[in-house]
Design a protein around this motif. Sequence first.
Motif, mmCIF file in Angstrom:
data_model
loop_
_atom_site.group_PDB
_atom_site.id
_atom_site.type_symbol
_atom_site.label_atom_id
_atom_site.label_comp_id
_atom_site.label_asym_id
_atom_site.label_seq_id
_atom_site.Cartn_x
_atom_site.Cartn_y
_atom_site.Cartn_z
ATOM 1 N N MET A 256 28.748 39.796 62.944
ATOM 2 C CA MET A 256 28.610 40.203 61.547
ATOM 3 C C MET A 256 29.852 39.831 60.754
ATOM 4 O O MET A 256 29.768 39.410 59.596
ATOM 5 N N ALA A 257 31.024 39.970 61.379
ATOM 6 C CA ALA A 257 32.273 39.636 60.692
ATOM 7 C C ALA A 257 32.364 38.143 60.401
ATOM 8 O O ALA A 257 32.865 37.737 59.347
ATOM 9 N N LEU A 258 31.901 37.301 61.334
ATOM 10 C CA LEU A 258 31.913 35.858 61.100
ATOM 11 C C LEU A 258 31.071 35.506 59.871
ATOM 12 O O LEU A 258 31.477 34.683 59.037
ATOM 13 N N GLY A 259 29.908 36.127 59.767
ATOM 14 C CA GLY A 259 29.083 35.913 58.582
ATOM 15 C C GLY A 259 29.786 36.383 57.327
ATOM 16 O O GLY A 259 29.712 35.732 56.276
ATOM 17 N N GLY A 260 30.482 37.524 57.424
ATOM 18 C CA GLY A 260 31.214 38.042 56.276
ATOM 19 C C GLY A 260 32.345 37.140 55.842
ATOM 20 O O GLY A 260 32.593 36.957 54.649
ATOM 21 N N VAL A 261 33.050 36.544 56.817
ATOM 22 C CA VAL A 261 34.156 35.627 56.501
ATOM 23 C C VAL A 261 33.634 34.424 55.727
ATOM 24 O O VAL A 261 34.198 34.028 54.692
ATOM 25 N N ILE A 262 32.559 33.836 56.214
ATOM 26 C CA ILE A 262 31.999 32.650 55.551
ATOM 27 C C ILE A 262 31.502 33.001 54.156
ATOM 28 O O ILE A 262 31.756 32.277 53.184
ATOM 29 N N ALA A 263 30.810 34.132 54.039
ATOM 30 C CA ALA A 263 30.271 34.534 52.728
ATOM 31 C C ALA A 263 31.387 34.793 51.724
ATOM 32 O O ALA A 263 31.318 34.350 50.571
ATOM 33 N N MET A 264 32.428 35.509 52.142
ATOM 34 C CA MET A 264 33.540 35.796 51.242
ATOM 35 C C MET A 264 34.293 34.532 50.856
ATOM 36 O O MET A 264 34.689 34.356 49.701
ATOM 37 N N ALA A 265 34.500 33.633 51.827
ATOM 38 C CA ALA A 265 35.240 32.407 51.553
ATOM 39 C C ALA A 265 34.527 31.535 50.530
ATOM 40 O O ALA A 265 35.166 30.826 49.750
ATOM 41 N N VAL A 266 33.199 31.607 50.516
ATOM 42 C CA VAL A 266 32.413 30.782 49.585
ATOM 43 C C VAL A 266 32.278 31.437 48.224
ATOM 44 O O VAL A 266 32.343 30.767 47.184
ATOM 45 N N THR A 267 32.086 32.762 48.202
ATOM 46 C CA THR A 267 31.729 33.431 46.947
ATOM 47 C C THR A 267 32.922 33.912 46.125
ATOM 48 O O THR A 267 32.839 33.965 44.898
ATOM 49 N N MET A 268 34.028 34.266 46.759
ATOM 50 C CA MET A 268 35.183 34.745 46.004
ATOM 51 C C MET A 268 35.689 33.739 44.983
ATOM 52 O O MET A 268 36.006 34.109 43.841
ATOM 53 N N PRO A 269 35.793 32.445 45.320
ATOM 54 C CA PRO A 269 36.269 31.491 44.322
ATOM 55 C C PRO A 269 35.329 31.376 43.127
ATOM 56 O O PRO A 269 35.785 31.151 41.999
ATOM 57 N N MET A 270 34.042 31.498 43.367
ATOM 58 C CA MET A 270 33.077 31.401 42.272
ATOM 59 C C MET A 270 33.291 32.520 41.267
ATOM 60 O O MET A 270 33.347 32.296 40.049
ATOM 61 N N GLN A 271 33.455 33.741 41.741
ATOM 62 C CA GLN A 271 33.654 34.887 40.850
ATOM 63 C C GLN A 271 34.969 34.775 40.095
ATOM 64 O O GLN A 271 35.019 34.978 38.878
ATOM 65 N N SER A 272 36.036 34.449 40.816
ATOM 66 C CA SER A 272 37.338 34.316 40.161
ATOM 67 C C SER A 272 37.344 33.180 39.154
ATOM 68 O O SER A 272 37.904 33.293 38.057
ATOM 69 N N GLY A 273 36.728 32.055 39.525
ATOM 70 C CA GLY A 273 36.696 30.905 38.633
ATOM 71 C C GLY A 273 35.970 31.185 37.338
ATOM 72 O O GLY A 273 36.434 30.805 36.255
ATOM 73 N N VAL A 274 34.837 31.849 37.422
ATOM 74 C CA VAL A 274 34.074 32.174 36.210
ATOM 75 C C VAL A 274 34.869 33.125 35.321
ATOM 76 O O VAL A 274 34.887 32.974 34.090
ATOM 77 N N THR A 275 35.556 34.099 35.917
ATOM 78 C CA THR A 275 36.366 35.028 35.125
ATOM 79 C C THR A 275 37.476 34.303 34.376
ATOM 80 O O THR A 275 37.691 34.530 33.183
ATOM 81 N N VAL A 276 38.181 33.412 35.069
ATOM 82 C CA VAL A 276 39.266 32.657 34.428
ATOM 83 C C VAL A 276 38.723 31.776 33.309
ATOM 84 O O VAL A 276 39.294 31.713 32.208
ATOM 85 N N LEU A 277 37.608 31.107 33.546
ATOM 86 C CA LEU A 277 37.046 30.211 32.533
ATOM 87 C C LEU A 277 36.468 30.983 31.349
ATOM 88 O O LEU A 277 36.527 30.515 30.210
ATOM 89 N N LEU A 278 35.928 32.163 31.595
ATOM 90 C CA LEU A 278 35.484 33.012 30.479
ATOM 91 C C LEU A 278 36.668 33.427 29.616
ATOM 92 O O LEU A 278 36.584 33.433 28.378
ATOM 93 N N TYR A 279 37.765 33.776 30.272
ATOM 94 C CA TYR A 279 38.984 34.142 29.547
ATOM 95 C C TYR A 279 39.476 32.972 28.695
ATOM 96 O O TYR A 279 39.794 33.131 27.505
ATOM 97 N N ILE A 280 39.544 31.785 29.301
ATOM 98 C CA ILE A 280 40.003 30.600 28.568
ATOM 99 C C ILE A 280 39.034 30.269 27.433
ATOM 100 O O ILE A 280 39.459 29.928 26.311
ATOM 101 N N ASP A 281 37.747 30.365 27.694
ATOM 102 C CA ASP A 281 36.740 30.071 26.669
ATOM 103 C C ASP A 281 36.877 31.001 25.469
ATOM 104 O O ASP A 281 36.822 30.564 24.310
ATOM 105 N N GLN A 282 37.074 32.295 25.727
ATOM 106 C CA GLN A 282 37.223 33.235 24.617
ATOM 107 C C GLN A 282 38.492 32.969 23.817
ATOM 108 O O GLN A 282 38.509 33.110 22.589
ATOM 109 N N ARG A 283 39.543 32.575 24.494
ATOM 110 C CA ARG A 283 40.777 32.248 23.766
ATOM 111 C C ARG A 283 40.637 30.949 22.975
ATOM 112 O O ARG A 283 41.226 30.809 21.902
#
Length: 316
Positions: A256-283
């Motif tokens: 279960m942890a191996l699945g969690g590692v892969i899922a987190m490694a793939v999805t965390m950048p997507m969430q962070s990236g969208v937040t940063v780009l939303l911030y830049i877009d609003q500015r």
Amino acid sequence: MIPLRPLGLGEILDGAVTTMRTHWRSVLSVTAVVAVIVQLATVIFQRYSMNRLMTDPGSITGPGEMLDVMGGSLAVSAVSIFIQVIGGVLATALLTMIFSRAVLGQPSTVAGAWRDARPQFLRLAGLTLLLTLASAALLLVLMLPGILASSTGLALLGGVAGLALLAWLWVRFSLASAALMLEKATIPKALARSAKLVSGAWWRIFGISMLTALIVGIVSMIIAVPFSAMAVIFGGGFDDIVAGNTPDSWPYLIIMALGGVIAMAVTMPMQSGVTVLLYIDQRIRREALDLELARAAGVQDYGTPGAAAPHPGAGG
């Protein structure tokens, strides 16, 4: 990685994915290390604490034991969430710096990202803790009248109202982490900056954030389902489930942890990236940040009358 102008939905999502793909070494290094630490800590906690915190449902004989079971479940969930929050703070701090440099077309290293993020790391942790505790307190306050009156309906009504208010506040302060990291702001100033940038664009940011969460959830599920099946079949989880127990064997938890590692490694950048780009877009929309980005990226004569518009890939 983005055009130097107000961004559309597709450009924000594409910018996040493109940055992940172009700077995959730095991004994957951050997310993989954080995911491994989070999952390792979670596995150790579950393996050695599950039996003491969880009770076989068939042995429950009264309200007191039911409360003990509920308390144990909440304790397991709370510790797991706490571990993930700490890992999320570290990942957010580093990924924010990587994505912000990618906008300018500049390469990043994990060491460089940490050097830029370190002065603000404790503030980011404080911001995350403040928002988490404030959310829990708000929900509790709105449900408390129903709990004190022993009214399930009133408690549920308070819970629904609390969730609606939390959704509004979540979007209002969704850009606070980016403002705190990129503007070197204090926690109060970061919250105020987020509220100002989101003002008048709440529904747009809400929609983009929800779509991102949906995409991330689907990707996580696609990754998690095969690992969950393997854990049940090959990790001894099936026997525990049939017996009415919570699976806690090493093979089950590791798979279960191996699945969690892969899922987190793939999805965390997507969430962070969208937040940063939303911030830049609003500015860009409110403060003409595109002019500053163009100058920082070395785009010549950007914004002057008659100057050619930069290519969407120019300067990053």
